[in-house]
Scaffold this motif. Sequence first.
Motif, PDB file in Angstrom:
ATOM      1  N   ALA A 287      -4.944  -2.740   1.052  1.00  0.00           N
ATOM      2  CA  ALA A 287      -4.341  -2.612  -0.488  1.00  0.00           C
ATOM      3  C   ALA A 287      -3.341  -4.162  -0.615  1.00  0.00           C
ATOM      4  O   ALA A 287      -3.863  -4.677  -1.700  1.00  0.00           O
ATOM      5  CB  ALA A 287      -2.886  -1.364  -0.188  1.00  0.00           C
TER       6      ALA A 287
ATOM      7  N   ALA B  87      -0.941   0.900  -6.788  1.00  0.00           N
ATOM      8  CA  ALA B  87      -1.313   0.990  -5.121  1.00  0.00           C
ATOM      9  C   ALA B  87      -1.375  -0.329  -5.348  1.00  0.00           C
ATOM     10  O   ALA B  87      -1.730  -0.964  -3.430  1.00  0.00           O
ATOM     11  CB  ALA B  87      -2.329   1.358  -5.633  1.00  0.00           C
ATOM     12  N   PHE B  88      -2.214  -1.381  -6.007  1.00  0.00           N
ATOM     13  CA  PHE B  88      -2.603  -3.182  -5.696  1.00  0.00           C
ATOM     14  C   PHE B  88      -1.775  -3.691  -5.778  1.00  0.00           C
ATOM     15  O   PHE B  88      -1.946  -5.028  -6.252  1.00  0.00           O
ATOM     16  CB  PHE B  88      -4.133  -3.291  -5.926  1.00  0.00           C
ATOM     17  CG  PHE B  88      -4.943  -2.034  -5.626  1.00  0.00           C
ATOM     18  CD1 PHE B  88      -5.654  -2.223  -4.452  1.00  0.00           C
ATOM     19  CD2 PHE B  88      -5.659  -1.326  -6.426  1.00  0.00           C
ATOM     20  CE1 PHE B  88      -6.009  -1.318  -3.786  1.00  0.00           C
ATOM     21  CE2 PHE B  88      -6.543  -0.769  -5.773  1.00  0.00           C
ATOM     22  CZ  PHE B  88      -6.811  -0.403  -4.501  1.00  0.00           C
TER      23      PHE B  88
ATOM     24  N   GLY C 243       0.391  -1.125  -0.284  1.00  0.00           N
ATOM     25  CA  GLY C 243       0.078  -0.041   0.150  1.00  0.00           C
ATOM     26  C   GLY C 243       0.360   1.625   0.033  1.00  0.00           C
ATOM     27  O   GLY C 243       0.262   2.516   0.179  1.00  0.00           O
TER      28      GLY C 243
ATOM     29  N   LEU D 120      -0.828   4.136  -2.211  1.00  0.00           N
ATOM     30  CA  LEU D 120      -1.852   3.986  -2.033  1.00  0.00           C
ATOM     31  C   LEU D 120      -1.607   5.426  -1.254  1.00  0.00           C
ATOM     32  O   LEU D 120      -2.614   6.281  -0.565  1.00  0.00           O
ATOM     33  CB  LEU D 120      -2.730   3.427  -1.877  1.00  0.00           C
ATOM     34  CG  LEU D 120      -4.162   3.403  -1.096  1.00  0.00           C
ATOM     35  CD1 LEU D 120      -4.734   3.755  -3.187  1.00  0.00           C
ATOM     36  CD2 LEU D 120      -5.129   1.452  -1.674  1.00  0.00           C
TER      37      LEU D 120
END
Length: 365
Positions: A162, A204-205, A109, A112
Amino acid sequence: MEKLRAFLKRKDIVISARRYGIDALGAMAQGLFCSLLIGTIVKTLGEQAGLQFLVDVGVYASAMSGAAMAVAIGWALKAPPMVLFSLATVGYAANALGSTTLDGGKGAGGPLAVLFIAIIAAECGKAVSKETKVDILATPLVTVLAGVGLSALTAPAIGTAATAIGNVTRLATDEQPLLMGILVSVVIGMALTLPISSAAICAAFSLTGLAGGAAVAGCCANMVGFAVLSFRENGWGGLVSQGIGTSMLQMGNIVKNPRIWLPAILTSAITGPIATCLFKLEMNGPPVSAGMGTCGLVGQIGVWTGWIAHSEDAIANGAAAIVPGAVDWIGLLLISFVLPAVLCWAFGSFFRQIGWIRDGDLELN
Protein backbone atom coordinates in the motif's frame (compact mmCIF):
# COMPACT_ATOMS: atom_id res chain seq x y z
CA MET A 1 -19.95 -29.66 -2.57
CA GLU A 2 -23.69 -29.45 -1.86
CA LYS A 3 -23.02 -29.89 1.85
CA LEU A 4 -20.49 -27.04 1.72
CA ARG A 5 -22.96 -24.77 -0.08
CA ALA A 6 -25.63 -25.60 2.46
CA PHE A 7 -23.23 -24.90 5.34
CA LEU A 8 -22.17 -21.53 3.89
CA LYS A 9 -25.78 -20.57 3.33
CA ARG A 10 -26.73 -21.52 6.87
CA LYS A 11 -23.84 -19.42 8.19
CA ASP A 12 -24.65 -16.50 5.88
CA ILE A 13 -21.13 -16.66 4.42
CA VAL A 14 -21.54 -15.06 1.00
CA ILE A 15 -18.34 -15.04 -1.02
CA SER A 16 -19.00 -12.26 -3.50
CA ALA A 17 -17.55 -9.03 -4.81
CA ARG A 18 -20.59 -7.13 -3.57
CA ARG A 19 -20.36 -8.44 -0.01
CA TYR A 20 -16.61 -7.81 0.30
CA GLY A 21 -15.91 -5.02 -2.19
CA ILE A 22 -19.00 -2.91 -1.57
CA ASP A 23 -20.63 -3.75 1.76
CA ALA A 24 -17.46 -4.38 3.77
CA LEU A 25 -15.48 -1.57 2.13
CA GLY A 26 -18.26 0.93 2.68
CA ALA A 27 -18.66 -0.08 6.31
CA MET A 28 -14.91 0.20 6.84
CA ALA A 29 -15.07 3.82 5.68
CA GLN A 30 -17.78 4.50 8.25
CA GLY A 31 -15.60 2.99 10.94
CA LEU A 32 -12.76 5.26 9.87
CA PHE A 33 -15.08 8.25 9.86
CA CYS A 34 -16.31 7.53 13.40
CA SER A 35 -12.81 7.12 14.83
CA LEU A 36 -9.79 8.53 12.99
CA LEU A 37 -11.55 11.31 11.10
CA ILE A 38 -13.67 12.57 13.98
CA GLY A 39 -10.71 12.17 16.31
CA THR A 40 -8.45 14.25 14.09
CA ILE A 41 -11.02 17.02 13.76
CA VAL A 42 -11.73 17.15 17.50
CA LYS A 43 -8.00 17.06 18.31
CA THR A 44 -7.29 19.90 15.90
CA LEU A 45 -10.10 22.00 17.35
CA GLY A 46 -8.78 21.31 20.83
CA GLU A 47 -5.26 22.35 19.87
CA GLN A 48 -6.48 25.56 18.24
CA ALA A 49 -8.77 26.44 21.15
CA GLY A 50 -6.30 25.38 23.83
CA LEU A 51 -8.71 22.79 25.26
CA GLN A 52 -6.76 19.75 26.43
CA PHE A 53 -9.94 17.73 26.98
CA LEU A 54 -10.77 17.88 23.25
CA VAL A 55 -7.19 16.96 22.40
CA ASP A 56 -7.45 13.89 24.64
CA VAL A 57 -10.80 12.91 23.10
CA GLY A 58 -9.27 13.18 19.64
CA VAL A 59 -6.30 11.01 20.60
CA TYR A 60 -8.52 8.32 22.10
CA ALA A 61 -10.85 8.28 19.09
CA SER A 62 -8.00 8.06 16.59
CA ALA A 63 -6.34 5.25 18.54
CA MET A 64 -9.47 3.12 18.11
CA SER A 65 -9.54 3.35 14.30
CA GLY A 66 -8.42 -0.26 13.72
CA ALA A 67 -11.00 -1.69 16.09
CA ALA A 68 -13.75 0.57 14.71
CA MET A 69 -13.02 -0.48 11.12
CA ALA A 70 -13.01 -4.19 11.93
CA VAL A 71 -16.23 -4.05 13.94
CA ALA A 72 -17.88 -2.09 11.12
CA ILE A 73 -16.77 -4.72 8.63
CA GLY A 74 -18.11 -7.47 10.86
CA TRP A 75 -21.44 -5.66 11.07
CA ALA A 76 -21.58 -5.45 7.25
CA LEU A 77 -20.89 -9.19 7.04
CA LYS A 78 -23.71 -9.82 9.55
CA ALA A 79 -21.38 -11.37 12.10
CA PRO A 80 -23.03 -12.69 15.30
CA PRO A 81 -22.26 -10.82 18.56
CA MET A 82 -19.35 -12.99 19.78
CA VAL A 83 -17.58 -12.64 16.42
CA LEU A 84 -18.34 -8.93 16.20
CA PHE A 85 -16.88 -8.16 19.61
CA SER A 86 -13.79 -10.28 18.94
CA LEU A 87 -13.07 -8.29 15.79
CA ALA A 88 -12.04 -5.30 17.91
CA THR A 89 -8.80 -7.11 18.77
CA VAL A 90 -8.33 -8.24 15.18
CA GLY A 91 -8.74 -4.71 13.87
CA TYR A 92 -6.30 -3.27 16.36
CA ALA A 93 -3.64 -5.82 15.43
CA ALA A 94 -4.18 -5.56 11.67
CA ASN A 95 -4.10 -1.76 11.71
CA ALA A 96 -0.99 -1.62 13.88
CA LEU A 97 0.95 -4.20 11.88
CA GLY A 98 -0.32 -2.90 8.54
CA SER A 99 0.97 0.54 9.45
CA THR A 100 4.51 -0.85 9.26
CA THR A 101 6.54 -2.12 6.32
CA LEU A 102 8.55 -5.32 6.00
CA ASP A 103 11.73 -3.43 6.89
CA GLY A 104 10.15 -1.99 10.04
CA GLY A 105 9.41 1.46 8.65
CA LYS A 106 6.11 3.32 8.75
CA GLY A 107 3.57 1.94 6.29
CA ALA A 108 0.27 3.17 4.92
CA GLY A 109 -1.53 -0.15 4.75
CA GLY A 110 -3.35 -0.19 8.08
CA PRO A 111 -6.87 0.26 6.65
CA LEU A 112 -6.18 -2.09 3.74
CA ALA A 113 -4.85 -4.76 6.09
CA VAL A 114 -7.91 -4.39 8.31
CA LEU A 115 -10.19 -4.85 5.30
CA PHE A 116 -8.65 -8.13 4.15
CA ILE A 117 -7.90 -9.61 7.55
CA ALA A 118 -11.16 -8.63 9.25
CA ILE A 119 -13.14 -10.22 6.42
CA ILE A 120 -11.30 -13.53 6.78
CA ALA A 121 -11.41 -13.49 10.58
CA ALA A 122 -15.12 -12.65 10.57
CA GLU A 123 -15.97 -15.48 8.19
CA CYS A 124 -13.89 -17.93 10.23
CA GLY A 125 -15.68 -16.84 13.38
CA LYS A 126 -19.08 -17.13 11.71
CA ALA A 127 -18.19 -20.64 10.55
CA VAL A 128 -17.62 -21.93 14.10
CA SER A 129 -20.22 -19.78 15.85
CA LYS A 130 -22.65 -21.94 17.86
CA GLU A 131 -21.19 -25.13 16.42
CA THR A 132 -19.81 -26.33 19.76
CA LYS A 133 -21.02 -26.57 23.34
CA VAL A 134 -18.24 -24.19 24.40
CA ASP A 135 -19.19 -21.43 21.98
CA ILE A 136 -18.25 -18.72 24.46
CA LEU A 137 -14.65 -19.92 24.18
CA ALA A 138 -14.45 -21.36 20.68
CA THR A 139 -15.91 -18.45 18.70
CA PRO A 140 -13.75 -15.61 20.09
CA LEU A 141 -10.71 -17.89 20.17
CA VAL A 142 -10.99 -18.80 16.48
CA THR A 143 -11.79 -15.22 15.45
CA VAL A 144 -8.95 -13.65 17.40
CA LEU A 145 -6.34 -16.31 16.56
CA ALA A 146 -7.23 -16.26 12.86
CA GLY A 147 -7.17 -12.45 12.73
CA VAL A 148 -4.07 -11.78 14.79
CA GLY A 149 -2.23 -14.69 13.18
CA LEU A 150 -2.99 -13.39 9.70
CA SER A 151 -1.99 -9.92 10.82
CA ALA A 152 1.41 -11.13 11.94
CA LEU A 153 1.92 -13.05 8.70
CA THR A 154 0.55 -10.65 6.11
CA ALA A 155 -0.13 -7.13 7.45
CA PRO A 156 3.44 -5.79 7.08
CA ALA A 157 3.50 -7.00 3.48
CA ILE A 158 0.16 -5.31 2.85
CA GLY A 159 1.56 -2.18 4.47
CA THR A 160 4.59 -2.30 2.17
CA ALA A 161 2.46 -2.75 -0.95
CA ALA A 162 0.00 0.00 0.00
CA THR A 163 2.86 2.35 0.78
CA ALA A 164 4.46 1.67 -2.59
CA ILE A 165 1.22 2.31 -4.48
CA GLY A 166 0.53 5.48 -2.49
CA ASN A 167 4.08 6.73 -2.99
CA VAL A 168 3.93 6.15 -6.75
CA THR A 169 0.59 7.97 -6.97
CA ARG A 170 1.80 10.95 -4.95
CA LEU A 171 5.15 11.20 -6.71
CA ALA A 172 3.54 10.88 -10.12
CA THR A 173 1.08 13.64 -9.22
CA ASP A 174 3.92 15.88 -8.03
CA GLU A 175 5.87 15.23 -11.26
CA GLN A 176 2.91 15.26 -13.67
CA PRO A 177 0.23 17.35 -11.95
CA LEU A 178 -1.75 17.87 -15.17
CA LEU A 179 -2.13 14.25 -16.25
CA MET A 180 -2.34 12.80 -12.75
CA GLY A 181 -4.67 15.57 -11.67
CA ILE A 182 -7.07 14.40 -14.37
CA LEU A 183 -6.59 10.69 -13.64
CA VAL A 184 -6.90 10.84 -9.84
CA SER A 185 -9.82 13.25 -9.93
CA VAL A 186 -11.80 11.19 -12.45
CA VAL A 187 -11.08 7.80 -10.85
CA ILE A 188 -11.76 8.81 -7.23
CA GLY A 189 -14.78 10.87 -8.26
CA MET A 190 -16.27 7.88 -10.05
CA ALA A 191 -15.47 5.66 -7.06
CA LEU A 192 -17.44 8.03 -4.85
CA THR A 193 -20.53 7.69 -7.04
CA LEU A 194 -20.17 3.94 -7.49
CA PRO A 195 -21.36 1.72 -4.62
CA ILE A 196 -17.82 1.40 -3.30
CA SER A 197 -15.96 3.63 -0.86
CA SER A 198 -13.72 6.34 -2.28
CA ALA A 199 -12.92 7.36 1.31
CA ALA A 200 -11.63 3.88 2.13
CA ILE A 201 -9.55 3.82 -1.06
CA CYS A 202 -7.93 7.15 -0.20
CA ALA A 203 -7.26 5.97 3.34
CA ALA A 204 -5.87 2.61 2.22
CA PHE A 205 -3.25 4.24 -0.01
CA SER A 206 -2.68 7.34 2.13
CA LEU A 207 -3.58 9.84 -0.58
CA THR A 208 -2.33 13.15 0.76
CA GLY A 209 -0.67 16.18 -0.83
CA LEU A 210 -1.56 17.08 -4.41
CA ALA A 211 -2.96 13.61 -5.07
CA GLY A 212 -5.33 14.08 -2.14
CA GLY A 213 -6.29 17.50 -3.49
CA ALA A 214 -7.14 15.98 -6.87
CA ALA A 215 -9.24 13.35 -5.12
CA VAL A 216 -11.19 16.06 -3.31
CA ALA A 217 -11.78 17.82 -6.64
CA GLY A 218 -13.15 14.66 -8.27
CA CYS A 219 -15.48 13.89 -5.39
CA CYS A 220 -16.84 17.45 -5.30
CA ALA A 221 -17.35 17.39 -9.07
CA ASN A 222 -19.63 14.38 -8.70
CA MET A 223 -21.52 15.47 -5.60
CA VAL A 224 -22.08 19.14 -6.34
CA GLY A 225 -22.25 18.38 -10.07
CA PHE A 226 -25.10 15.89 -9.77
CA ALA A 227 -26.87 18.10 -7.21
CA VAL A 228 -26.96 21.03 -9.64
CA LEU A 229 -27.45 18.91 -12.75
CA SER A 230 -30.56 17.26 -11.33
CA PHE A 231 -32.05 20.36 -9.71
CA ARG A 232 -34.71 20.50 -12.44
CA GLU A 233 -35.97 17.05 -11.44
CA ASN A 234 -35.28 16.96 -7.70
CA GLY A 235 -35.40 20.54 -6.43
CA TRP A 236 -33.90 21.64 -3.14
CA GLY A 237 -34.25 18.26 -1.48
CA GLY A 238 -32.15 16.64 -4.18
CA LEU A 239 -29.64 19.48 -4.03
CA VAL A 240 -29.03 18.90 -0.34
CA SER A 241 -29.19 15.08 -0.37
CA GLN A 242 -26.62 14.85 -3.18
CA GLY A 243 -24.58 17.99 -2.52
CA ILE A 244 -23.77 17.25 1.11
CA GLY A 245 -24.96 13.64 1.17
CA THR A 246 -23.84 11.41 -1.67
CA SER A 247 -23.97 11.28 -5.45
CA MET A 248 -24.39 7.51 -5.09
CA LEU A 249 -28.13 8.23 -5.08
CA GLN A 250 -27.86 8.59 -8.86
CA MET A 251 -26.45 5.10 -9.37
CA GLY A 252 -29.78 3.60 -10.39
CA ASN A 253 -30.28 6.34 -12.98
CA ILE A 254 -26.73 5.88 -14.27
CA VAL A 255 -27.42 2.21 -14.91
CA LYS A 256 -30.48 3.20 -16.97
CA ASN A 257 -28.66 5.95 -18.90
CA PRO A 258 -24.87 6.02 -18.39
CA ARG A 259 -24.58 9.27 -20.35
CA ILE A 260 -25.97 11.26 -17.41
CA TRP A 261 -22.59 10.66 -15.74
CA LEU A 262 -20.64 12.46 -18.48
CA PRO A 263 -21.11 16.02 -17.14
CA ALA A 264 -19.68 15.06 -13.73
CA ILE A 265 -16.82 13.07 -15.27
CA LEU A 266 -15.88 15.89 -17.63
CA THR A 267 -16.11 18.37 -14.78
CA SER A 268 -13.76 16.29 -12.63
CA ALA A 269 -11.31 16.06 -15.55
CA ILE A 270 -11.17 19.87 -15.53
CA THR A 271 -11.25 20.68 -11.82
CA GLY A 272 -8.64 18.01 -10.97
CA PRO A 273 -5.76 19.62 -12.90
CA ILE A 274 -6.92 23.10 -11.89
CA ALA A 275 -6.56 21.95 -8.28
CA THR A 276 -3.11 20.46 -8.82
CA CYS A 277 -1.61 22.92 -11.32
CA LEU A 278 -3.20 26.29 -10.57
CA PHE A 279 -4.11 26.32 -6.89
CA LYS A 280 -1.71 23.61 -5.69
CA LEU A 281 -4.52 22.31 -3.50
CA GLU A 282 -3.23 19.72 -1.05
CA MET A 283 -5.08 17.39 1.30
CA ASN A 284 -2.82 17.04 4.33
CA GLY A 285 -5.53 16.16 6.81
CA PRO A 286 -6.62 12.54 7.32
CA PRO A 287 -6.40 10.72 3.95
CA VAL A 288 -9.95 9.43 4.41
CA SER A 289 -11.14 13.05 3.99
CA ALA A 290 -9.82 13.12 0.41
CA GLY A 291 -12.50 10.66 -0.64
CA MET A 292 -15.42 12.38 1.07
CA GLY A 293 -15.88 15.45 -1.14
CA THR A 294 -18.63 17.71 0.21
CA CYS A 295 -20.26 14.93 2.26
CA GLY A 296 -20.89 16.81 5.50
CA LEU A 297 -18.17 19.17 4.23
CA VAL A 298 -15.66 16.57 5.41
CA GLY A 299 -13.34 17.11 2.43
CA GLN A 300 -13.17 20.84 3.06
CA ILE A 301 -12.69 20.37 6.80
CA GLY A 302 -9.90 17.91 5.99
CA VAL A 303 -8.11 20.47 3.82
CA TRP A 304 -8.47 23.08 6.55
CA THR A 305 -7.22 20.60 9.16
CA GLY A 306 -4.20 19.90 6.96
CA TRP A 307 -3.43 23.60 6.74
CA ILE A 308 -3.23 24.13 10.48
CA ALA A 309 -2.14 20.69 11.73
CA HIS A 310 -0.87 18.03 9.33
CA SER A 311 -2.05 14.49 9.91
CA GLU A 312 0.52 11.80 10.75
CA ASP A 313 0.13 10.35 7.25
CA ALA A 314 0.80 13.72 5.64
CA ILE A 315 3.87 14.29 7.80
CA ALA A 316 5.17 10.83 6.92
CA ASN A 317 4.61 11.68 3.26
CA GLY A 318 6.75 14.82 3.54
CA ALA A 319 4.07 17.51 3.88
CA ALA A 320 5.40 21.00 4.47
CA ALA A 321 3.65 23.51 6.70
CA ILE A 322 1.85 26.42 5.02
CA VAL A 323 0.04 29.54 6.14
CA PRO A 324 -3.15 29.60 4.05
CA GLY A 325 -3.82 32.87 2.28
CA ALA A 326 -6.66 34.29 0.25
CA VAL A 327 -5.64 32.32 -2.84
CA ASP A 328 -5.82 29.05 -0.90
CA TRP A 329 -9.31 29.81 0.38
CA ILE A 330 -10.49 30.97 -3.04
CA GLY A 331 -9.06 27.82 -4.61
CA LEU A 332 -10.83 25.60 -2.08
CA LEU A 333 -14.17 27.33 -2.68
CA LEU A 334 -13.82 27.25 -6.46
CA ILE A 335 -12.73 23.61 -6.61
CA SER A 336 -15.28 22.42 -4.05
CA PHE A 337 -18.40 24.34 -5.02
CA VAL A 338 -18.31 26.99 -7.74
CA LEU A 339 -16.60 25.20 -10.63
CA PRO A 340 -18.42 21.86 -10.15
CA ALA A 341 -21.77 23.68 -10.14
CA VAL A 342 -21.05 25.88 -13.17
CA LEU A 343 -19.24 23.31 -15.32
CA CYS A 344 -21.59 20.42 -14.66
CA TRP A 345 -24.61 22.61 -15.33
CA ALA A 346 -23.04 23.79 -18.62
CA PHE A 347 -22.16 20.27 -19.77
CA GLY A 348 -25.57 19.04 -18.68
CA SER A 349 -27.34 21.77 -20.65
CA PHE A 350 -25.42 20.77 -23.77
CA PHE A 351 -26.22 17.07 -23.36
CA ARG A 352 -29.89 17.89 -22.75
CA GLN A 353 -29.96 19.88 -26.00
CA ILE A 354 -28.54 17.02 -28.06
CA GLY A 355 -30.86 14.52 -26.42
CA TRP A 356 -28.33 12.50 -24.44
CA ILE A 357 -30.01 13.52 -21.19
CA ARG A 358 -33.79 13.61 -21.15
CA ASP A 359 -36.22 15.09 -18.64
CA GLY A 360 -36.68 12.64 -15.82
CA ASP A 361 -33.37 10.82 -16.35
CA LEU A 362 -31.99 12.27 -13.11
CA GLU A 363 -35.13 12.00 -10.98
CA LEU A 364 -34.58 10.38 -7.59
CA ASN A 365 -37.23 7.94 -6.43
